[in-house]
Design a protein around this motif. Structure first.
Motif, PDB file in Angstrom:
ATOM      1  N   TRP A 706       0.831  -1.212   0.000  1.00 14.21           N
ATOM      2  CA  TRP A 706       0.000   0.000   0.000  1.00 14.21           C
ATOM      3  C   TRP A 706       0.862   1.257   0.000  1.00 14.21           C
ATOM      4  N   TYR A 707       0.296   2.323  -0.522  1.00 19.91           N
ATOM      5  CA  TYR A 707       0.898   3.653  -0.481  1.00 19.91           C
ATOM      6  C   TYR A 707      -0.019   4.562   0.337  1.00 19.91           C
ATOM      7  N   GLY A 708       0.547   5.660   0.834  1.00 18.22           N
ATOM      8  CA  GLY A 708      -0.285   6.611   1.552  1.00 18.22           C
ATOM      9  C   GLY A 708       0.454   7.895   1.865  1.00 18.22           C
ATOM     10  N   PHE A 709      -0.289   8.839   2.402  1.00 21.32           N
ATOM     11  CA  PHE A 709       0.300  10.046   2.965  1.00 21.32           C
ATOM     12  C   PHE A 709      -0.656  10.624   3.985  1.00 21.32           C
ATOM     13  N   LEU A 710      -0.133  11.403   4.883  1.00 19.04           N
ATOM     14  CA  LEU A 710      -0.962  12.120   5.840  1.00 19.04           C
ATOM     15  C   LEU A 710      -0.458  13.534   6.001  1.00 19.04           C
ATOM     16  N   LEU A 711      -1.372  14.414   6.345  1.00 17.77           N
ATOM     17  CA  LEU A 711      -1.065  15.806   6.660  1.00 17.77           C
ATOM     18  C   LEU A 711      -1.614  16.094   8.051  1.00 17.77           C
ATOM     19  N   SER A 712      -0.854  16.782   8.866  1.00 19.88           N
ATOM     20  CA  SER A 712      -1.273  17.025  10.245  1.00 19.88           C
ATOM     21  C   SER A 712      -0.673  18.327  10.750  1.00 19.88           C
ATOM     22  N   ARG A 713      -1.390  18.993  11.650  1.00 18.27           N
ATOM     23  CA  ARG A 713      -0.839  20.185  12.286  1.00 18.27           C
ATOM     24  C   ARG A 713       0.304  19.826  13.231  1.00 18.27           C
ATOM     25  N   ARG A 714       0.331  18.581  13.679  1.00 18.17           N
ATOM     26  CA  ARG A 714       1.401  18.129  14.573  1.00 18.17           C
ATOM     27  C   ARG A 714       2.439  17.331  13.780  1.00 18.17           C
ATOM     28  N   ASP A 715       3.667  17.377  14.264  1.00 16.81           N
ATOM     29  CA  ASP A 715       4.758  16.625  13.636  1.00 16.81           C
ATOM     30  C   ASP A 715       4.667  15.180  14.112  1.00 16.81           C
ATOM     31  N   TRP A 724       8.775   5.817   5.038  1.00 18.94           N
ATOM     32  CA  TRP A 724       8.184   7.099   5.439  1.00 18.94           C
ATOM     33  C   TRP A 724       9.181   8.232   5.218  1.00 18.94           C
ATOM     34  N   VAL A 725       8.637   9.393   4.914  1.00 17.49           N
ATOM     35  CA  VAL A 725       9.431  10.612   4.748  1.00 17.49           C
ATOM     36  C   VAL A 725       8.682  11.751   5.422  1.00 17.49           C
ATOM     37  N   ARG A 726       9.397  12.507   6.255  1.00 17.06           N
ATOM     38  CA  ARG A 726       8.798  13.659   6.938  1.00 17.06           C
ATOM     39  C   ARG A 726       9.091  14.925   6.151  1.00 17.06           C
ATOM     40  N   ILE A 727       8.039  15.744   5.948  1.00 21.50           N
ATOM     41  CA  ILE A 727       8.149  16.956   5.142  1.00 21.50           C
ATOM     42  C   ILE A 727       7.471  18.099   5.887  1.00 21.50           C
ATOM     43  N   CYS A 732       1.304  22.872   8.023  1.00 24.97           N
ATOM     44  CA  CYS A 732       1.128  21.499   8.507  1.00 24.97           C
ATOM     45  C   CYS A 732       2.397  20.702   8.268  1.00 24.97           C
ATOM     46  N   HIS A 733       2.391  19.478   8.735  1.00 24.71           N
ATOM     47  CA  HIS A 733       3.464  18.515   8.496  1.00 24.71           C
ATOM     48  C   HIS A 733       2.916  17.411   7.595  1.00 24.71           C
ATOM     49  N   GLN A 734       3.806  16.869   6.752  1.00 26.74           N
ATOM     50  CA  GLN A 734       3.410  15.822   5.817  1.00 26.74           C
ATOM     51  C   GLN A 734       4.242  14.582   6.059  1.00 26.74           C
ATOM     52  N   LEU A 735       3.606  13.436   5.951  1.00 23.99           N
ATOM     53  CA  LEU A 735       4.299  12.147   5.976  1.00 23.99           C
ATOM     54  C   LEU A 735       3.906  11.373   4.725  1.00 23.99           C
ATOM     55  N   GLU A 736       4.906  11.023   3.914  1.00 24.31           N
ATOM     56  CA  GLU A 736       4.677  10.088   2.817  1.00 24.31           C
ATOM     57  C   GLU A 736       4.909   8.682   3.354  1.00 24.31           C
ATOM     58  N   PRO A 792      -3.920   1.230  -2.843  1.00 31.66           N
ATOM     59  CA  PRO A 792      -3.067   0.107  -3.260  1.00 31.66           C
ATOM     60  C   PRO A 792      -1.966   0.502  -4.238  1.00 31.66           C
ATOM     61  N   ASP A 793      -2.022   1.739  -4.734  1.00 28.65           N
ATOM     62  CA  ASP A 793      -1.002   2.184  -5.686  1.00 28.65           C
ATOM     63  C   ASP A 793      -0.686   3.649  -5.422  1.00 28.65           C
ATOM     64  N   ARG A 794       0.153   4.214  -6.290  1.00 24.67           N
ATOM     65  CA  ARG A 794       0.647   5.578  -6.099  1.00 24.67           C
ATOM     66  C   ARG A 794      -0.406   6.627  -6.448  1.00 24.67           C
ATOM     67  N   HIS A 795      -1.513   6.241  -7.063  1.00 25.47           N
ATOM     68  CA  HIS A 795      -2.523   7.192  -7.528  1.00 25.47           C
ATOM     69  C   HIS A 795      -3.369   7.655  -6.353  1.00 25.47           C
ATOM     70  N   LEU A 796      -2.911   8.725  -5.723  1.00 23.85           N
ATOM     71  CA  LEU A 796      -3.563   9.318  -4.566  1.00 23.85           C
ATOM     72  C   LEU A 796      -3.795  10.794  -4.845  1.00 23.85           C
ATOM     73  N   PRO A 797      -4.623  11.459  -4.069  1.00 21.31           N
ATOM     74  CA  PRO A 797      -4.872  12.890  -4.311  1.00 21.31           C
ATOM     75  C   PRO A 797      -3.586  13.711  -4.270  1.00 21.31           C
ATOM     76  N   GLU A 798      -3.576  14.818  -5.002  1.00 20.90           N
ATOM     77  CA  GLU A 798      -2.445  15.736  -4.964  1.00 20.90           C
ATOM     78  C   GLU A 798      -2.365  16.390  -3.587  1.00 20.90           C
ATOM     79  N   ARG A 799      -1.155  16.701  -3.183  1.00 22.88           N
ATOM     80  CA  ARG A 799      -0.949  17.185  -1.813  1.00 22.88           C
ATOM     81  C   ARG A 799      -1.110  18.687  -1.668  1.00 22.88           C
ATOM     82  N   GLU A 800      -0.794  19.452  -2.713  1.00 27.56           N
ATOM     83  CA  GLU A 800      -0.692  20.898  -2.573  1.00 27.56           C
ATOM     84  C   GLU A 800      -2.011  21.542  -2.120  1.00 27.56           C
ATOM     85  N   TRP A 801      -3.119  21.214  -2.782  1.00 24.22           N
ATOM     86  CA  TRP A 801      -4.368  21.875  -2.421  1.00 24.22           C
ATOM     87  C   TRP A 801      -4.841  21.458  -1.038  1.00 24.22           C
TER      88      TRP A 801
END
Length: 893
Positions: A706-715, A724-727, A732-736, A792-801
């Motif tokens: 599986w692939y995923g990402f999350l965005l959060s106000r907390r690190d 995982w990659v922290r951005i 907000c903070h992003q985790l791939e 299940p794949d890399r096709h996930l929503p864009e992160r910028e908006w």
């Protein structure tokens, strides 16, 4: 230290690359500081790159080391300093001076560097102090000393604008020295007859400016420049008047003719076409003013020193040195790499450009009133850590650097640190990959808090001035070193500030060196500078004999025993390793545009984190297909020394058989992306500089469940995910994320990641069991608090908006629904990945504007969207977008 009033801008110097840009830090009315280029500073004339522009975003105290630690316990300074001094003294008394070593950094100021070198070589009595600048420019030091007698850079930045031909060798200046690149670009625009040649196996952003790109075979640079020397000699392009200032020409010419007898031979050896080689040679010969800029592609190889001398030979032969618009110019990687060379922070040098000769040892020892000077060179960086691993070095003090990430064969470095009886780390960060092994952690002042000088690539000394108070118990490095020295019982370390250290440094430079006649490094007129004049010191180039000199060697005057420059016969050597069936690709490592070293500073900036947010492997599409990897997929990069898990980027600018990976990520920012753990520990036998540009590797697909990402106000962290990659983002903070096994309960997985306790947030969730997609969002007081997307794949929503929604005080019902739908809707288009860091302009926004507004130039884009109008670092990418999506010129129809 007198800090400025809150309303005053402060002139200081950028802490990133060796360009040495002047920066004016302006206090902002609301809070914080804004960086602007100093228009009076001769290095940058007001320009700043993206990293310098966003320095204000890196000044926070989050995750700072603010108190000393000893054996896992917070202590006061007295306890920590005594522990460090006692540990070093006991090690020396038991095992001798060579059982102790310092590993220092181009992030130190010259005054810090000077005190550290004095303590180690003058009082501990060992040569075991080396700097991470060993990794970026030590091959130039060797080449300069062999040709000129001293480590002298003969040219200056002004020459880039005066030259008829600028040659960039092994330098992606558009990304690694952006301000110098923009100076060249501006000169090229004003002087259309000027030519730019880029010599690099990769087609980088720098090639956008090139009139000629030479994609030579990796490791074949010596053949190219030997061929140039041979060609120049065969066609009578010698400067006979200048050659009287040199010697040992004939052996160098014989070797050049033997190794590279003609253009056809050179073309075959370098895997180039003959016309490309001949054009380059003709341009070099027929242009009166030629500057050759060379950087890590030359330095970071196992024959880097010889490659430097192959370049210097060509400039000496044609007399294209020391004159306006002429000369070789090495571009250093760190803000004070040159300052470290001045004070002798390399293990094989003494201070003030002196060496381990009996005369120099006596001279420096007399000046320092040293009880027992080091008598021989110490261990260079790679061999130093090998000595730590073997137990030869039993106490190690690391200052302002992160060797567990940045040294080659980095896993072995970790093993060495883990078994070392005493590791002391002076750091600004609470935790780094290296400091986790420290027995003593000492909180050091960061940029903006410390005061002193740095020297850039053109020998220009500039002031770094403090504009922030020292936070917590952080202290300047010079103070920490001097306090330890005094507690070890050594006299001569009772400095009252950096000005006193600078005066001593300047006085040593002119000791037995009248008017700089014996040694190039001469600061005599500054040896009696007052504290007030030191505070006001303007940028100045050495040598000062008695006035600053922009250029050297126009009429000889070399610092060799007979005053003549030396040609060096060069025998090209291949890289230390070869590709094999098991390791079929060549790994080249380096930097990217918006990040710096191991990211301890740049990762704090939201704007710098979004251009290339993940560690990646650039690979030619043909090689990718053969390996079974694909765009934006994940791959395993492996060598005989280590591995890394990286995102795939298809890049036709890569030659087939070669891959590129940036070196910035570490265990604090990614799960498995320490690229230098993959790099071989082979070094240049003369300079000790590692071969970061040629490691045999293999590439295999890594297929997560599986692939995923999350965005959060907390690190947040996601140690349960295999990747995982922290951005850091603006609001907000992003985790791939990616995982090797699917979760039985995605809702439970998301709740574990997003909230450690019940904070009263409202949850919205969507799970499509047929497709395996899971989405969830949390809202608190009407604001988006966090969201997560799994598929299940890399096709996930864009992160910028989605990331921009965190900047809103409250979301309406439609916006909340759009989050789970994974689409911004037509009224809120997705800007796409950021291209222009300064103004946050995304790729989709640029493409749409180019097409709909019929933008046909970078200038038109700047007027329409502001992109490219500040630092200019994104201009090569803007030009590529114009080529791909712009309207063809009617004349081309």
């Amino acid at each position: 230290m007198n800090l400025p009033s809150p309303a005053q801008p402060v002139s200081t110097t950028c802490p990133y690359c060796g360009t040495g840009c002047g920066v004016d830090m302006h206090p902002m009315p609301e809070d914080g500081w804004k960086a602007r280029g100093n228009p009076e500073h001769p290095a940058n004339l007001g320009r700043l790159c993206s990293k310098g522009t966003h320095l204000g975003e890196t000044l926070g105290l989050e995750k700072r080391l603010l108190k000393p630690w000893v054996r896992g316990q917070v202590t006061g300074w007295d306890t920590a300093l005594e522990a460090a001094a006692t540990g070093l003294r006991q090690t020396i008394d038991t095992y001798g001076p060579d059982s102790v070593a310092f590993y220092v950094s181009g992030q130190l100021l010259t005054e810090d560097y000077y005190v550290a070198n004095k303590l180690m070589k003058g009082f501990i009595g060992s040569g075991n102090i080396d700097t991470n600048s060993r990794l970026c420019m030590s091959s130039s030091v060797v080449g300069h000393k062999r040709a000129f007698g001293t480590d002298t850079v003969p040219a200056c930045y002004e020459d880039l604008e005066l030259a008829d031909l600028v040659i960039l060798v092994g330098s992606n200046a558009a990304w690694c020295h952006p301000v110098l690149f923009q100076r060249i670009a501006q000169a090229r625009k004003q002087r259309p007859k000027m030519r730019v040649v880029v010599i690099d196996p990769r087609k980088t952003a720098t090639c956008e400016l090139a009139d000629l790109h030479i994609p030579l075979k990796p490791g074949s640079d010596s053949h190219l420049f030997l061929g140039l020397l041979s060609w120049l000699d065969q066609r009578g392009f010698a400067d006979d008047d200048y050659l009287q200032y040199t010697r040992e020409l004939e052996p160098a010419l014989r070797q050049a003719h033997w190794q590279a007898p003609g253009i056809k031979a050179v073309a075959e050896l370098c895997q180039l076409d003959k016309d490309t080689v001949e054009t380059f040679y003709y341009w070099f010969a027929t242009r009166e003013k030629v500057v050759t800029c060379y950087s890590q592609g030359i330095h970071q190889t196992s024959s880097g020193s010889d490659k430097v001398n192959a370049i210097l030979n060509c400039h000496l032969y044609t007399g294209k040195i020391g004159k306006p618009g002429c000369g070789p110019l090495s571009l250093t990687g760190q803000p004070n790499a040159m300052g470290g060379r001045e004070v002798g922070a390399l293990a094989n040098q003494l201070a003030a450009h002196m060496d381990f000769t009996p005369e120099d040892i006596e001279r420096v020892g007399r000046f320092w009133n040293s009880p027992g000077m080091a008598r021989q060179p110490g261990l260079k960086a790679v061999e130093l850590f090998e000595a730590v691993e073997s137990g030869q070095v039993r106490a190690l003090w690391i200052m302002a650097t992160n060797p567990a990430v940045s040294l080659p064969d980095a896993n072995r470095v970790r093993q060495a640190l883990a078994h070392c009886p005493l590791v002391i780390v002076s750091e600004t960060e609470a935790l780094t990959d290296s400091s986790q092994y420290a027995h003593i952690r000492l909180p050091a002042a960061a940029w903006g808090e410390k005061d002193g000088t740095v020297t850039n690539s053109e020998r220009r000394i500039s002031r770094q001035r403090a504009f922030l108070p020292l936070p917590g118990e952080a202290r300047p490095d010079w103070w920490i070193i001097a306090q330890v020295a005094q507690r070890m019982g050594y006299a001569g370390f009772d400095y009252d500030g950096p000005a006193a250290i600078f005066r001593e440094h300047a006085a040593l430079s002119c000791l037995d060196n009248p008017q700089g006649q014996r040694r190039d490094f001469h600061l005599g007129p500054l040896a009696a500078i007052s504290d007030e004049d030191y505070d006001r010191l303007e940028p100045v180039q050495w040598p000062l004999n008695p006035r600053p000199r922009k250029r050297l060697f126009a009429e000889g005057g070399f610092f060799t025993p007979d005053g003549r420059g030396r040609f060096l016969p060069i025998t090209p050597r291949p890289p230390a390793r070869s590709t094999t069936e098991a390791w079929p690709f060549i790994l080249n490592t380096g930097r990217i545009r918006d990040q710096w070293h191991t990211m301890s500073r740049t990762a704090r900036s939201p704007k710098l984190s979004v251009h290339l947010p993940e560690p990646f492997l650039a690979i030619h599409p043909r090689d990718a297909a053969a390996c079974g990897v694909w765009q934006d997929g994940l791959c395993q990069l492996e060598s005989a020394w280590g591995h890394a898990l990286l995102r795939v980027r298809l890049d036709e600018g890569q030659l087939p058989g070669q891959v590129f990976a940036p070196m910035h990520w570490n265990d604090q920012t990614a799960s498995d992306a320490r690229v230098d753990a993959v790099v071989s520990p082979d070094t240049d036998p003369d300079s000790g500089q590692p071969e970061f540009k040629f490691t045999p590797v293999r590439v295999t697909p890594w297929k997560p469940a599986w692939y995923g990402f999350l965005l959060s106000r907390r690190d947040l962290r996601a140690n349960d995910a295999a990747y995982w990659v922290r951005i850091r983002r603006e609001h907000c903070h992003q985790l791939e994320l990616a995982g090797s096994e699917a979760q039985e309960d995605w809702s439970a997985f998301a709740r574990k990641l997003l909230c450690s306790e019940d904070d009263g947030a409202q949850w919205s969730e969507l799970f499509d069991s047929a497709t395996g997609h899971y989405r969830a969002a949390r809202f608190l007081d009407g604001r988006l608090e966090s969201c997560i997307f799994i598929g299940p794949d890399r096709h996930l929503p864009e992160r910028e908006w989605l990331a921009r929604l965190f900047g809103k005080a409250k979301l309406d019902r439609n916006e909340r629904l759009r989050i789970l739908a994974g689409s911004p809707g037509g009224d809120a288009p997705d800007p796409g990945p950021v291209v222009c860091t300064c103004f946050g302009v995304g790729r989709n926004t640029l493409i749409q504007a180019i097409r709909e507004r019929k933008l046909d130039s970078v200038q038109a884009i700047g007027k329409s969207l502001a992109a490219g109008t500040n630092c200019g670092s994104c201009i090569p990418e803007l030009e590529a977008l114009l080529e791909a999506h712009g309207q063809p010129d009617a004349s081309d129809a």
